[in-house]
Design an enzyme around this catalytic site. Structure first.
Site, PDB file in Angstrom:
ATOM      1  N   ASN A 201      16.744 -14.753  35.405  1.00 44.65           N
ATOM      2  CA  ASN A 201      15.718 -15.304  34.513  1.00 44.65           C
ATOM      3  C   ASN A 201      14.838 -14.171  34.006  1.00 44.65           C
ATOM      4  OD1 ASN A 201      13.258 -15.063  36.321  1.00 44.65           O
ATOM      5  ND2 ASN A 201      14.598 -16.297  37.615  1.00 44.65           N
ATOM      6  N   ASP A 270      16.535 -21.957  40.924  1.00 47.96           N
ATOM      7  CA  ASP A 270      16.628 -23.254  41.592  1.00 47.96           C
ATOM      8  C   ASP A 270      18.040 -23.505  42.097  1.00 47.96           C
ATOM      9  OD1 ASP A 270      13.950 -23.997  41.200  1.00 47.96           O
ATOM     10  OD2 ASP A 270      14.380 -24.453  39.100  1.00 47.96           O
ATOM     11  N   LYS A 280      36.376 -10.224  39.776  1.00 42.12           N
ATOM     12  CA  LYS A 280      35.857 -10.518  38.436  1.00 42.12           C
ATOM     13  C   LYS A 280      36.648 -11.647  37.776  1.00 42.12           C
ATOM     14  CE  LYS A 280      34.806  -8.378  34.045  1.00 42.12           C
ATOM     15  NZ  LYS A 280      35.106  -7.279  33.136  1.00 42.12           N
ATOM     16  N   PRO A 296      17.162 -23.207  48.528  1.00 40.38           N
ATOM     17  CA  PRO A 296      16.016 -23.716  49.294  1.00 40.38           C
ATOM     18  C   PRO A 296      14.722 -23.383  48.558  1.00 40.38           C
ATOM     19  CG  PRO A 296      16.892 -21.729  50.307  1.00 40.38           C
ATOM     20  CD  PRO A 296      17.844 -22.102  49.207  1.00 40.38           C
ATOM     21  N   ASP A 297      13.704 -24.214  48.710  1.00 45.98           N
ATOM     22  CA  ASP A 297      12.394 -23.924  48.128  1.00 45.98           C
ATOM     23  C   ASP A 297      11.595 -23.135  49.178  1.00 45.98           C
ATOM     24  OD1 ASP A 297       9.590 -24.140  47.374  1.00 45.98           O
ATOM     25  OD2 ASP A 297      10.296 -25.553  45.851  1.00 45.98           O
ATOM     26  N   ILE A 298      11.481 -21.842  48.922  1.00 49.76           N
ATOM     27  CA  ILE A 298      10.879 -20.940  49.913  1.00 49.76           C
ATOM     28  C   ILE A 298       9.427 -21.339  50.201  1.00 49.76           C
ATOM     29  CG2 ILE A 298      10.293 -18.529  50.436  1.00 49.76           C
ATOM     30  CD1 ILE A 298      12.585 -17.778  48.395  1.00 49.76           C
ATOM     31  N   LYS A 328       2.706 -30.845  41.761  1.00 49.96           N
ATOM     32  CA  LYS A 328       3.492 -29.814  42.447  1.00 49.96           C
ATOM     33  C   LYS A 328       2.755 -29.288  43.683  1.00 49.96           C
ATOM     34  CE  LYS A 328       6.172 -27.569  39.776  1.00 49.96           C
ATOM     35  NZ  LYS A 328       6.718 -26.687  38.733  1.00 49.96           N
ATOM     36  N   LYS A 332       4.516 -29.806  47.315  1.00 51.71           N
ATOM     37  CA  LYS A 332       4.914 -28.632  48.099  1.00 51.71           C
ATOM     38  C   LYS A 332       4.024 -28.458  49.330  1.00 51.71           C
ATOM     39  CE  LYS A 332       6.822 -26.032  44.182  1.00 51.71           C
ATOM     40  NZ  LYS A 332       8.158 -25.482  44.459  1.00 51.71           N
TER      41      LYS A 332
HETATM   42  O1  C5P Z   1       9.129 -26.125  41.788  1.00 56.36           O
HETATM   43  P1  C5P Z   1       8.866 -24.887  40.984  1.00 56.36           P
HETATM   44  O2  C5P Z   1      10.047 -23.952  40.949  1.00 56.36           O
HETATM   45  O3  C5P Z   1       8.299 -25.139  39.639  1.00 56.36           O
HETATM   46  O4  C5P Z   1       7.715 -24.186  41.813  1.00 56.36           O
HETATM   47  C1  C5P Z   1       7.261 -22.905  41.507  1.00 56.36           C
HETATM   48  C2  C5P Z   1       6.619 -22.302  42.732  1.00 56.36           C
HETATM   49  O5  C5P Z   1       7.447 -22.440  43.872  1.00 56.36           O
HETATM   50  C3  C5P Z   1       6.405 -20.826  42.574  1.00 56.36           C
HETATM   51  O6  C5P Z   1       5.257 -20.487  43.336  1.00 56.36           O
HETATM   52  C4  C5P Z   1       7.677 -20.249  43.174  1.00 56.36           C
HETATM   53  O7  C5P Z   1       7.480 -18.923  43.628  1.00 56.36           O
HETATM   54  C5  C5P Z   1       7.965 -21.200  44.309  1.00 56.36           C
HETATM   55  N1  C5P Z   1       9.388 -21.383  44.572  1.00 56.36           N
HETATM   56  C6  C5P Z   1       9.951 -20.937  45.759  1.00 56.36           C
HETATM   57  N2  C5P Z   1      11.274 -21.154  46.023  1.00 56.36           N
HETATM   58  C7  C5P Z   1      12.067 -21.790  45.129  1.00 56.36           C
HETATM   59  C8  C5P Z   1      11.520 -22.250  43.924  1.00 56.36           C
HETATM   60  C9  C5P Z   1      10.186 -22.024  43.670  1.00 56.36           C
HETATM   61  O8  C5P Z   1       9.234 -20.342  46.566  1.00 56.36           O
HETATM   62  N3  C5P Z   1      13.347 -21.972  45.407  1.00 56.36           N
END
Ligand code: C5P
Length: 392
Positions: A201, A270, A280, A296-298, A328, A332
């Protein structure tokens, strides 16, 4: 803002400008008419990437950013070299040109690096002006003693640029986070498709690196887990480089024990390809399908850990910024969220940004400004909320 006045040491200002830019600062050079006799504005423009300002009554510049706006824009003003004449003007509140006017109009801290002939430095008028300026909170660094351009030997040489830079960072730093450990993520992640391709990105990492710099400036012990970016590591920051979201997650959890504050600034992918191809991928078919699996959402995982640090997240939204960002923050389970409007040229890759910061029972808007001054403001706000929470 780097002010340059007319002395032979003006050539050293080019090196100072270079060091400031290298250190992550945005530098606006303002020269006096006399300074232009010693160094060409074009040199400074090439180093800083901004046209030099030198006239008070310039209709074109005044329309874009007037001198009062310029005085407000500066987070600090460094005048190097500062001549005896300039110091006399500053000591007496005189404003005959743009630089002197800015010094009078600003509320930012002022640092002077005097440079002049040793007899001028020793002159009683200069001594008095120096004392007056110091008494008003102006910082002075140097001059050094030694051989002078005019052949004299004594005090009056401008101190070396690296020492001016050190004095500036000392002047701007605080200790509001002394003894605190801060962990932050920054930059994009890269999710491998095959050995040569990835999903990525546009995150530049600038905001996260600016935050890291502002955090160490307040005395914090900072660990920065960064995706691939083209940025230099700020001084005194412990940097861990990663590529993928999974690597970022494990680096974060490795560094998490003992962290007081966690700031998730990274643009984490994501999704990742379910299985990266071992070799390749060849273009044999007309249509190619990639199967992606959720990463995973860290931030959510850190917020759910125990004991947990004060957690700050970011939200990039295109519309209904406040409502989505607040949702959000709650989903979270974090303490604070900094939201920015994205789309057009805003936020990603840009040097400027604005933020809406939300926490339980409060909000604050941080106006459009450079990412470095935004980082300073955000760190102050995080510290304020963190202190309020630890006090209860
Ligand atoms: O849910 P979203 O991606 O919009 O949330 C953004 C926030 O969550 C940011 O602070 C980003 O660093 C964190 N994040 C994360 N791990 C992910 C996706 C987002 O820590 N996989």
């Amino acid at each position: 803002m780097l002010g340059i006045t007319g002395g032979i040491a003006a050539y050293k200002a080019a090196e100072l400008a270079r060091l400031l830019v290298k250190g992550g600062a945005e530098v606006q050079v303002v020269m006096t008419a006399a300074a232009r006799q010693f160094i060409a504005p074009l040199t400074l423009q090439a180093i800083t990437g901004r046209p030099v300002r030198d006239t008070l009554f310039d209709p074109q510049h005044e329309a874009a950013m007037g001198h009062i706006e310029l005085a407000r824009w500066a987070e600090a003003i460094v005048v190097a070299p500062a001549t005896a004449d300039f110091m006399a003007q500053a000591a007496h509140g005189m404003a005959p040109d743009l630089l002197a006017t800015l010094c009078l109009a600003t509320e930012a801290p002022l640092l002077l690096a005097p440079a002049m002939n040793q007899a001028m430095w020793r002159n009683a008028a200069t001594r008095t002006n120096t004392e007056t300026l110091r008494a008003r909170g102006v910082s002075l660094v140097g001059p050094a003693a030694g051989e002078q351009a005019c052949g004299d030997i004594g005090p009056g040489r401008m101190i070396e640029p690296a020492e001016v830079l050190q004095a500036l960072s000392d002047m701007l730093s605080g200790d509001s986070l002394a003894g605190r450990r801060v962990l932050l993520t920054a930059g994009p992640t890269r999710e491998a498709i095959d050995p040569v391709r990835f999903l990525g990105n546009r995150s530049s990492g600038k905001m996260g690196f600016a935050l890291a710099r502002a955090l160490v400036g307040q005395g914090a012990d900072v660990t920065l887990v960064s995706g691939p970016v083209a940025l230099e590591t700020p001084d005194r920051v412990r940097r861990v480089d990663v590529e993928t979201a999974l690597q970022m997650r494990s680096a974060v959890f490795d560094a998490l024990p003992g962290a007081d504050i966690f700031i998730a600034c990274a643009a984490v992918a994501d999704f990742r390809p379910g299985q990266a191809a071992a070799s390749k991928i060849k273009k044999t078919q007309e249509v190619m399908t990639l199967t992606l699996v959720r990463n995973p959402d860290i931030l959510t995982e850190v917020a759910a850990s125990s004991p947990r640090p004060f957690c700050v997240g970011f939200a990039a939204e295109t519309d209904d910024v406040e409502a989505y960002a607040d949702a959000k923050r709650r989903s979270k389970g974090i303490d604070m969220i900094a939201a920015n409007r994205v789309g057009e040229s805003l936020a990603f890759e840009a040097d400027d940004n604005a933020l809406l910061v939300l926490w339980e029972g409060g909000r604050r808007e941080l106006a459009m400004q450079s990412k470095s001054s935004l980082a300073t403001a955000l760190v102050a706000l995080i510290t304020e909320r963190f202190d309020a929470q630890t006090a209860t």
